[in-house]
Design a protein around this motif. Structure first.
Motif: not given
Length: 240
Positions: A174-203
């Motif tokens: 089986n596979a697991i397909a994560p969306g945006a997860v709070a890991t070091p891989m997200m550190e290349s994004f600015t706080p503003e970009e992370v905020e925008q991504i979070s806004f796009e996620i229904p949760m």
């Protein structure tokens, strides 16, 4: 009787969470990493009090033969969690061939060949479990992540095909397909970009590594005994 699980990419954010979750459930672990010695040492310090066997294995999966540095160290084995990965941002016209090859080695070539090398252990036992941590972008694709999306899409095709090939042997894939997860891989994004991504996620927030780890544990358990060839999306409703 001890159960052994191989986790590739165990030094990463999701890999560490998976390792801790499974160790708490009594699994012994083979812990693959590449360069992050500090991270794997810290992980081992957290795991030792839990009483299992925890065996670090170093290998560079960006190299086409990286799997050859892992397979000989694996003896008893009940499951494989393919968790190694790295992102690749930028326009396709700017992609360098060596970067594309390394990306495919990490996400596709080495997971495929490592599984091929270890599959006889499952076939002899008549049981086994393989889980691939892929990505939402393997399901729907992402602009400026074309090569990464292609690699993750290939992982999904691998899961669907192999699951049919080995189902009668008692092996689930089986596979697991994560969306945006709070890991070091997200550190290349600015706080503003992370905020925008979070806004796009229904949760309204990023996922947590522990939430991915919990789903890995579920797919390893008998509660999922009739599930194979599936892609479990864990993305807060971002893609349905």
């Amino acid at each position: 009787m001890k159960k052994f699980v191989l986790i590739t990419g165990a030094s990463g954010g999701i890999g560490q969470a998976v390792a801790i979750n499974l160790a708490q459930k009594g699994y012994s672990l083979y812990l693959h990493y590449n360069k992050n010695d500090q991270s794997i040492r810290g992980l081992l310090d957290k795991l030792r009090p839990l009483g299992g066997e925890y065996i670090p294995i170093q290998a560079n999966l960006a190299d086409s033969g990286g799997y050859k540095s892992i397979a000989p160290h694996i003896f008893s084995l009940d499951a494989i969690i393919h968790c190694s990965g790295n992102s690749q941002y930028g326009l396709l016209v700017d992609l360098q061939q060596e970067d594309a090859v390394a990306l495919m080695n990490v996400h596709v070539v080495n997971p495929l060949m490592l599984t091929k090398e270890l599959l006889p252990k499952f076939l002899r036992k008549g049981s086994g479990n393989i889980i691939v941590i892929t990505s939402i972008w393997g399901q729907t694709g992402a602009s400026c992540e074309v090569a990464y999306s292609a690699a993750k899409g290939a992982q999904i095709a691998f899961v669907k095909a192999l699951s049919k090939e080995v189902a009668l042997n008692g092996i689930r894939v089986n596979a697991i397909a994560p969306g945006a997860v709070a890991t070091p891989m997200m550190e290349s994004f600015t706080p503003e970009e992370v905020e925008q991504i979070s806004f796009e996620i229904p949760m309204g927030r990023l996922g947590l590594p522990e939430e991915i780890a919990g789903s890995v544990a579920f797919l390893l358990s008998d509660d999922s005994s009739y599930i194979t060839g599936q892609v479990l999306g864990i993305n807060g409703g971002w893609y349905t």
